[in-house]
Write a protein that holds these residues in place. Structure first.
Motif, PDB file in Angstrom:
ATOM      1  N   ILE A  35       0.844  -1.192   0.000  1.00 59.07           N
ATOM      2  CA  ILE A  35       0.000   0.000   0.000  1.00 59.07           C
ATOM      3  C   ILE A  35       0.884   1.249   0.000  1.00 59.07           C
ATOM      4  O   ILE A  35       1.757   1.400   0.863  1.00 59.07           O
ATOM      5  N   ASN A  36       0.668   2.126  -0.976  1.00 60.32           N
ATOM      6  CA  ASN A  36       1.424   3.383  -1.083  1.00 60.32           C
ATOM      7  C   ASN A  36       2.936   3.163  -1.101  1.00 60.32           C
ATOM      8  O   ASN A  36       3.699   3.946  -0.520  1.00 60.32           O
ATOM      9  N   CYS A  59      -5.752   6.568  -7.907  1.00 63.42           N
ATOM     10  CA  CYS A  59      -6.859   6.087  -7.083  1.00 63.42           C
ATOM     11  C   CYS A  59      -7.207   4.657  -7.487  1.00 63.42           C
ATOM     12  O   CYS A  59      -6.520   4.055  -8.312  1.00 63.42           O
ATOM     13  N   ARG A 216      -6.586  14.550  -3.214  1.00 62.48           N
ATOM     14  CA  ARG A 216      -5.727  13.622  -2.449  1.00 62.48           C
ATOM     15  C   ARG A 216      -6.332  13.335  -1.081  1.00 62.48           C
ATOM     16  O   ARG A 216      -6.311  12.196  -0.597  1.00 62.48           O
ATOM     17  N   ASN A 220      -8.189   9.739   0.472  1.00 60.55           N
ATOM     18  CA  ASN A 220      -7.518   9.156   1.636  1.00 60.55           C
ATOM     19  C   ASN A 220      -8.334   9.407   2.902  1.00 60.55           C
ATOM     20  O   ASN A 220      -7.850   9.955   3.880  1.00 60.55           O
ATOM     21  N   ASN A 235     -12.010   5.624   0.614  1.00 59.28           N
ATOM     22  CA  ASN A 235     -10.752   4.879   0.595  1.00 59.28           C
ATOM     23  C   ASN A 235     -10.502   4.426  -0.835  1.00 59.28           C
ATOM     24  O   ASN A 235     -11.074   3.443  -1.290  1.00 59.28           O
ATOM     25  N   ARG A 237      -7.319   3.862  -3.256  1.00 61.71           N
ATOM     26  CA  ARG A 237      -5.874   3.849  -3.475  1.00 61.71           C
ATOM     27  C   ARG A 237      -5.513   2.951  -4.643  1.00 61.71           C
ATOM     28  O   ARG A 237      -6.148   1.921  -4.858  1.00 61.71           O
ATOM     29  N   ASP A 239      -3.173   0.233  -5.847  1.00 64.73           N
ATOM     30  CA  ASP A 239      -2.271  -0.736  -5.222  1.00 64.73           C
ATOM     31  C   ASP A 239      -0.850  -0.578  -5.758  1.00 64.73           C
ATOM     32  O   ASP A 239      -0.642  -0.319  -6.949  1.00 64.73           O
TER      33      ASP A 239
END
Length: 377
Positions: A35-36, A59, A216, A220, A235, A237, A239
């Motif tokens: 993650i991130n 995203c 952003r 998040n 949420n 994100r 991957d």
């Protein structure tokens, strides 16, 4: 032909970049930064450079990107958002989900896109935003749309899910990539897209610092600092594993577009003499990246042609068989007698042929010969 013809051949595409992909995936898994991880930032920076845009916000998927964009613009329940009637459901779906009103308008019969002239007829005091969709890889004519947005003080959110890499040329000679012209651009990295990952993924683009910060934060959980939430967010994100794959495929994107254009030009040449077909119209002031090669079939022969091709082992698709306003989910937004004739004609006439980057000449010639055979009988 050695292998069956595919509408999209992701397997062969993977084999051509297998060494790069495999090593990158192994490195990502070994690092356990799921993650991130660093690959997300690397992809963000790489896409910003490629698009020549100040901010890319990765995203989870293309639908999320549209939703986050509208949330960041502060649109309120009951506000109207103009979008094409001839597009994938996600474009209008998120408008309705946020309590906004999707105003579904006609499209140009040749480019399949909305135009400033069409949009202006639909503007009311409640109109707050426009969502041009660059359908099939063909840019909308953005300069007059942006002038219209200035005239009426409207936001422009580009749905660039099918046209990443396309270049638009303004009347003064300036150029810009689709997705970077409006106030916000959104895109999808669904596997079959021109730039696709191996799962879901998406991104937003903007040159506005304040909007970038908001998007952003919204993506998040509405936080800038962990556990301190300024707004209600979501949420969403990208991957790290998908970013790893996209980093590699971004390097090949222009080559993929060139390959698609080469195939499209071949189709154009072969089909030019068939009076029942209208090959894709290319807008003079933009490039076309041919996410789909979509023709119009006249004289009510579309369905018959599709059946014939299927019998010959040739896949084809109809994008899209039903206008948005005829979908059950959107009945609440239109009167029972609402009708857009061009959209309804397109739903009856369009057909998309295989135009993927791995298609060999032998397969393409087979498709061409079978299409010609159908119309010669």
């Amino acid at each position: 032909m050695k292998e069956p013809i595919q509408m999209v051949d992701l397997k062969t595409q993977y084999h051509h970049i297998k060494k790069e992909i495999d090593q990158a995936v192994i490195d990502c898994i070994s690092s356990t930064t799921f993650i991130n991880g660093p690959a997300v930032k690397e992809f963000q920076s790489g896409l910003e450079k490629y698009l020549d845009v100040k901010h890319v916000i990765p995203c989870a998927n293309g639908t999320d990107s549209l939703q986050i964009a509208m949330m960041a613009l502060g649109l309120e329940r009951g506000d109207e958002v103009i979008c094409p009637s001839f597009t994938y459901v996600a474009t209008a779906e998120v408008i309705g989900l946020l309590g906004l009103i999707p105003v579904m308008v006609e499209v140009d019969e040749n480019t399949f896109n909305i135009t400033a002239e069409i949009i202006e007829k639909a503007i009311t005091p409640k109109t707050k935003a426009i969502v041009p969709v660059h359908l099939y890889g063909q840019s909308c004519d953005m300069e007059p749309i942006m002038k219209l947005s200035e005239k009426y003080n409207l936001f422009v959110i580009e749905d660039n899910a099918q046209a990443i890499g396309a270049t638009y040329t303004f009347s003064d000679g300036r150029t810009a990539k689709t997705g970077t012209i409006g106030h916000i651009g959104s895109t999808s990295f669904f596997p079959s897209k021109n730039l696709g990952c191996y799962g879901d993924g998406g991104a937003l683009m903007t040159n506005d610092d304040e909007l970038a910060q908001k998007m952003r934060m919204i993506a998040n959980h509405g936080q800038e600092k962990k556990y301190y939430h300024k707004v209600l967010g979501c949420n969403s994100r990208l991957d790290t594993l998908q970013a790893t794959i996209l980093n590699i495929k971004l390097r090949h994107l222009d080559n993929y577009s060139q390959a698609r254009n080469k195939m499209a030009s071949h189709y154009d040449t072969v089909f030019a003499g068939i009076k029942e077909l209208q090959v894709p119209v290319r807008q003079f002031n933009s490039t076309h990246v041919f996410h789909q090669y979509t023709m119009k079939v006249k004289n009510d022969k579309r369905d018959e042609l599709q059946k014939f091709l299927s019998e010959k082992g040739i896949p084809s698709m109809i994008y899209y068989p039903l206008p948005l306003y005829k979908q059950e989910a959107f009945q609440q937004f239109v009167d029972s007698d609402f009708k857009l004739p061009i959209t309804e004609s397109l739903c009856d006439e369009v057909i998309s042929l295989p135009v993927h980057t791995e298609m060999e000449l032998e397969s393409m010639e087979y498709v061409c010969n079978q299409v010609k055979s159908f119309f010669n009988n």
